[in-house]
Write an enzyme that holds these catalytic residues in place. Structure first.
Site, PDB file in Angstrom:
ATOM      1  CG  ASP A 112     -28.493   0.797  49.462  1.00 48.56           C
ATOM      2  OD1 ASP A 112     -29.266   1.756  49.342  1.00 48.56           O
ATOM      3  OD2 ASP A 112     -27.297   0.825  49.119  1.00 48.56           O
ATOM      4  NE  ARG A 113     -24.675   0.162  45.028  1.00 53.38           N
ATOM      5  CZ  ARG A 113     -25.001   0.583  43.791  1.00 53.38           C
ATOM      6  NH1 ARG A 113     -26.104   1.288  43.606  1.00 53.38           N
ATOM      7  NH2 ARG A 113     -24.243   0.276  42.762  1.00 53.38           N
ATOM      8  CG  HIS A 157     -26.030   8.823  46.187  1.00 55.08           C
ATOM      9  ND1 HIS A 157     -27.341   9.249  46.187  1.00 55.08           N
ATOM     10  CD2 HIS A 157     -26.079   7.479  46.403  1.00 55.08           C
ATOM     11  CE1 HIS A 157     -28.143   8.213  46.394  1.00 55.08           C
ATOM     12  NE2 HIS A 157     -27.404   7.135  46.523  1.00 55.08           N
ATOM     13  CE1 TYR A 217     -24.908   4.284  44.889  1.00 57.23           C
ATOM     14  CE2 TYR A 217     -23.044   3.402  46.111  1.00 57.23           C
ATOM     15  CZ  TYR A 217     -24.366   3.804  46.068  1.00 57.23           C
ATOM     16  OH  TYR A 217     -25.150   3.734  47.193  1.00 57.23           O
ATOM     17  CG  HIS A 277     -32.255   3.345  53.012  1.00 59.23           C
ATOM     18  ND1 HIS A 277     -32.794   2.690  51.923  1.00 59.23           N
ATOM     19  CD2 HIS A 277     -30.910   3.140  52.957  1.00 59.23           C
ATOM     20  CE1 HIS A 277     -31.831   2.124  51.223  1.00 59.23           C
ATOM     21  NE2 HIS A 277     -30.674   2.372  51.838  1.00 59.23           N
TER      22      HIS A 277
END
Length: 297
Positions: A112-113, A157, A217, A277
């Site tokens: 993910d990030r 988001h 983000y 996920h």
């Protein structure tokens, strides 16, 4: 007390001016750094890390702005500096961390990030990253390109936290457990993979890091896109062996994920899986096996 990875040694390591990362380290052998995603901390790697530590030096940091790591420019509540959370900056943190622990070259896996940080590290530090794994993401530039129409609602988001400083932070801080818990619930293929004490640790960490998470983000809607576009225009590619493991988001959003990744990588093993996920927690044996296979390439 927050949960820890059993058998791992914890320390704080300075990586930049005024920034230290919380890191868990165990094992011996060739080094592997594991980077967590959202809305999590290094704990997401607890099963995979313990497996790999049998024959590798495993390094699991909290990214800057997350967990128990420092959160630069995020102390006033709404004024975190997106430049401080550019993936280029966060990737440099990881290179500095590994070097401080005695490793000039290392394998890197991110989810993910953390996968976006790993991707940037691979482009910016090709002589340092020996092997690269990215779990359940697209490169930032491609991610924005595939989000369109009503199907883009799945990434609401991303758009919320791309807004100028102030409103997103206040909205999320008003009900942080609802906000971050929403993603833990929605994205989990097997909710049992995140036990109550770990879920609590994730929510506690996120609640204390709203401005820096938003800044992370927000950077991906600005400076990170600029860096990716410059690399694409300049023909820069990932030269180390790359494994990408992801859900079949392409089927839902109308893109060919493997083709998008091939545009960035010379040596790609792309895998589509049926896990949720949080695959390092839902299928840790499979993820550890895939990482071991990567390390033999």
């Amino acid at each position: 007390m927050a949960p820890v990875i059993p058998g791992f040694d914890y320390r704080r390591v300075p990586v930049a001016d005024g920034v230290s990362l919380n890191v868990a380290v165990a094992g011996s052998g060739s080094p592997v750094v594991l980077l967590h995603g959202f809305p999590q901390t290094h704990l997401m790697w607890r099963h995979v890390a313990a497996d790999l530590a049998a024959d590798h030096t495993v390094i699991c940091p909290d990214l800057r702005g997350y967990g128990a790591s420092d959160k630069p420019s995020a102390n006033a509540g709404t004024d975190a500096d997106p430049a401080a959370y550019a993936k280029r900056t966060m990737a440099a943190d990881i290179v500095a961390l590994a070097r401080a622990l005695g490793h000039e070259r290392f394998a890197l896996a991110g989810h993910d990030r953390g996968a976006l940080v790993a991707f940037r590290a691979g482009l910016d530090h090709p002589a340092t990253i020996t092997h690269l794994a990215c779990l359940d993401v697209l490169p930032t530039l491609d991610m924005w390109d595939v989000l369109h129409g009503t199907t883009a609602a799945v990434g609401f988001h991303l758009f919320l936290m791309a807004q100028p400083p102030g409103l997103p932070e206040r909205m999320i801080a008003a009900c942080p457990d609802d906000f971050f818990g929403h993603f833990l619930d929605l994205w989990a293929g097997d909710p049992r993979a995140i036990p109550a004490e770990v879920r609590t640790a994730y929510l506690d960490a996120c609640r204390a890091a709203v401005p820096s998470i938003v800044a992370d983000y927000r950077a991906s809607a600005g400076v990170d896109v600029d860096h990716d576009r410059a690399d694409r225009d300049g023909g820069r590619r990932l030269t180390m062996p790359l494994t990408v493991i992801q859900q079949d988001w392409g089927a839902a959003l109308g893109y060919d994920a493997a083709a998008l990744w091939r545009a960035w990588a010379d040596d790609l093993d792309h895998r589509t899986v049926g896990y949720g996920h949080f695959m390092a927690e839902e299928a840790p044996a499979d993820i550890a096996k895939a990482l071991r296979e990567l390390l033999t390439r």
